[in-house]
Write an enzyme that holds these catalytic residues in place. Structure first.
Site, PDB file in Angstrom:
ATOM      1  N   ASP A 126      29.087  77.184  33.169  1.00 37.59           N
ATOM      2  CA  ASP A 126      30.445  76.920  32.685  1.00 37.59           C
ATOM      3  C   ASP A 126      31.033  75.684  33.365  1.00 37.59           C
ATOM      4  O   ASP A 126      31.512  74.762  32.702  1.00 37.59           O
ATOM      5  CB  ASP A 126      31.350  78.127  32.953  1.00 37.59           C
ATOM      6  N   ASP A 218      35.075  74.560  25.059  1.00 34.72           N
ATOM      7  CA  ASP A 218      34.663  75.834  25.660  1.00 34.72           C
ATOM      8  C   ASP A 218      33.251  75.601  26.181  1.00 34.72           C
ATOM      9  O   ASP A 218      32.297  75.514  25.403  1.00 34.72           O
ATOM     10  CB  ASP A 218      34.680  76.978  24.652  1.00 34.72           C
ATOM     11  N   VAL A 220      30.953  77.319  27.891  1.00 33.19           N
ATOM     12  CA  VAL A 220      29.990  78.360  27.510  1.00 33.19           C
ATOM     13  C   VAL A 220      30.794  79.478  26.862  1.00 33.19           C
ATOM     14  O   VAL A 220      31.383  80.307  27.545  1.00 33.19           O
ATOM     15  CB  VAL A 220      29.196  78.904  28.720  1.00 33.19           C
ATOM     16  N   ASP A 221      30.840  79.468  25.555  1.00 32.01           N
ATOM     17  CA  ASP A 221      31.553  80.514  24.833  1.00 32.01           C
ATOM     18  C   ASP A 221      30.609  81.712  24.682  1.00 32.01           C
ATOM     19  O   ASP A 221      29.549  81.600  24.078  1.00 32.01           O
ATOM     20  CB  ASP A 221      31.983  80.001  23.460  1.00 32.01           C
ATOM     21  N   THR A 223      30.030  83.935  27.661  1.00 33.01           N
ATOM     22  CA  THR A 223      29.327  83.904  28.945  1.00 33.01           C
ATOM     23  C   THR A 223      28.564  85.193  29.205  1.00 33.01           C
ATOM     24  O   THR A 223      27.473  85.173  29.773  1.00 33.01           O
ATOM     25  CB  THR A 223      30.322  83.641  30.096  1.00 33.01           C
ATOM     26  N   SER A 361      30.231  85.102  20.827  1.00 32.38           N
ATOM     27  CA  SER A 361      30.761  83.739  20.795  1.00 32.38           C
ATOM     28  C   SER A 361      30.951  83.178  19.394  1.00 32.38           C
ATOM     29  O   SER A 361      30.890  83.879  18.387  1.00 32.38           O
ATOM     30  CB  SER A 361      29.834  82.810  21.595  1.00 32.38           C
ATOM     31  N   LYS A 378      38.279  89.213  12.923  1.00 38.14           N
ATOM     32  CA  LYS A 378      38.635  89.572  14.289  1.00 38.14           C
ATOM     33  C   LYS A 378      40.096  89.970  14.349  1.00 38.14           C
ATOM     34  O   LYS A 378      40.974  89.182  13.991  1.00 38.14           O
ATOM     35  CB  LYS A 378      38.371  88.426  15.265  1.00 38.14           C
ATOM     36  N   ASP A 390      38.353  78.946  21.544  1.00 41.23           N
ATOM     37  CA  ASP A 390      37.456  79.937  20.954  1.00 41.23           C
ATOM     38  C   ASP A 390      37.312  79.789  19.443  1.00 41.23           C
ATOM     39  O   ASP A 390      36.540  80.540  18.827  1.00 41.23           O
ATOM     40  CB  ASP A 390      37.960  81.358  21.258  1.00 41.23           C
TER      41      ASP A 390
END
Length: 453
Positions: A126, A218, A220-221, A223, A361, A378, A390
């Protein structure tokens, strides 16, 4: 927090969970052997040959094999898109190496994975990706012209008890930038010092807003998926006056060939390394997707692997399926900030019967953009705020691939209100077409009052 993190990592038990078990020496030994098949990529093609600070190798310019975006959609944002795609490719290679060290080479999970205040994990990947992308953008456009909204800060990384992980981040960043020339990016003359890496990370301190230009990153979307050896994404978007004008999604574990999705990540990783890479088949390699607002086109390119050299981009489109019975919907793997019960109820009410595609992700956005699924829903639990990093890159890619992304009231997502998607009507609905989108919105209206969200 360490105990909680260990508990979270232990909750998943497909083959990849075995990779984290240091006692399984036999499996580790053979997987490490398979990892050694990786060869260094020779070069990557460029989007255009426009004059800019980033320098391209003669070989790369000679072999430029990207789709000619410049001639198709005009000159605006071509340079920005080119740099962004290259930066994400570099970030993907960085993440692959870190993940392989954690999963294949017995890297210390507790040493390299920290828990944030909200108990979500953060890794050296990240911080390293954030520093690397920040440095690349600043070199390309000048630090005074680069403003970045990003997820991570240096607060926990600057603490005295974080010296070891900070040292790992600095090394990872320098290793990544030293290999950036293969992507047409001039690496730093000398290794970056610790202060320079921290400065690059802390430069990502923009809060966004309705005016001006800023990047949204982002690093590392997903993680948690990353540390489990599963899906994750690197997401980079450019916002101009509150509107997303381009987006790039790097999905290192999302195979180019849809049939490879039938294999779990651990098995696919093995098979991919046993199969000679072929740019024509694009086998089990990961991918990078990108699009520019208003182009009505989205593109996908395989991550470089082995000695395949330059690979061309392929245009992608959303699925043409508009019958809910035949459609597939995506939903988040984790239940912490979304309601699976509500989305499953909606799916059933509109006639969806296929098994949902559960991925970590923004890979969900990639799945819809390239036609592997038709619906993403979502609906966050009460009190949860959706962050712009995101969604920004994924939204523009789906829209330019022919899809639709709105809130549950049918309004476009608003990226002009700062770091959060303010004013969101109930949830987010992304669909391959208008017919499916209308059906989902109707189902939401019909069942919302009976939900507990």
């Amino acid at each position: 927090m360490t105990a909680l993190l260990r508990s979270n990592l232990a909750t998943k038990s497909p083959p990849q969970a075995l990779f984290l078990n240091n006692k399984n020496n036999f499996l580790k030994t053979h997987l490490k052997f398979l990892v050694s098949f990786r060869n260094c990529p020779k070069s990557i093609c460029c989007l255009s040959n426009c004059d800019q600070k980033t320098e391209f190798s003669n070989e790369m310019e000679k072999n430029s094999n990207w789709v000619s975006i410049e001639s198709e959609v005009g000159d605006e944002y071509v340079k920005e898109l080119e740099v962004a795609v290259k930066a994400v490719h570099v970030a993907c290679l960085l993440c692959q190496k870190v993940q392989e060290d954690l999963i294949f080479n017995g890297g210390d999970v507790v040493e390299n994975v920290q828990a944030k205040d909200d108990n979500s994990p953060v890794t050296i990947a990240d911080w390293s990706v954030q520093a690397t992308v920040s440095w690349i953008l600043s070199e390309a456009f000048g630090p005074e012209n680069v403003s970045i909204v990003a997820e991570e800060d240096i607060e926990s990384l600057s603490k005295s008890d974080a010296r070891s992980i900070l040292s790992s981040v600095v090394k990872t960043v320098n290793d990544s930038l030293s290999s950036a020339a293969r992507f047409g990016i001039k690496p730093p003359v000398t290794n970056l010092e610790t202060a320079q890496v921290l400065e690059a990370i802390s430069r990502c301190n923009s809060t966004g807003g309705p005016t001006g230009r800023f990047w949204v990153l982002d690093p590392v979307d997903g993680t948690l998926g990353f540390v489990r050896g599963d899906q994750y994404a690197i997401a980079l978007a450019l916002v101009e006056n509150g509107e997303v004008v381009l987006g790039v999604l790097g999905c290192p574990n999302y195979p180019m060939n849809k049939e490879w999705l039938n294999y779990q990540n651990g098995y696919r990783r093995i098979l991919s390394r046993l199969t000679k890479p072929d740019s024509a088949s694009w086998d089990g390699n990961g991918c990078v997707l990108y699009a520019k607002k208003g182009s009505k086109k989205a593109w996908m390119q395989p991550l470089l692997s082995g000695d395949t050299g330059v690979a061309s981009a392929r245009q992608i489109r959303v699925s043409t399926i508009d019958n809910p019975v035949l459609a597939t919907f995506c939903e988040p793997v984790e239940k912490a900030n979304s309601s699976h019960v509500f989305t499953q109820g909606l799916a059933h009410s509109v006639g969806l019967r296929n098994r949902p595609l559960r991925v970590y992700s923004m890979v969900k956005y990639a799945a819809i953009a390239r036609g592997d699924a038709e619906i993403f829903m979502k609906f966050a639990r009460a009190g949860y705020k959706e962050k712009i990093w995101d969604h920004a890159a994924g939204v523009v890619i789906i829209e330019e691939a022919g899809g639709i992304v709105t809130d549950a009231g049918g309004r476009p997502l608003d990226f002009s209100k700062g770091m959060y998607l303010q004013g969101l009507d109930r949830g987010i609905i992304a669909c391959a077409g208008a017919s499916l989108h209308d059906k989902i919105m109707g189902a939401v209206d019909a069942s919302w009052n009976s939900s507990s969200l």
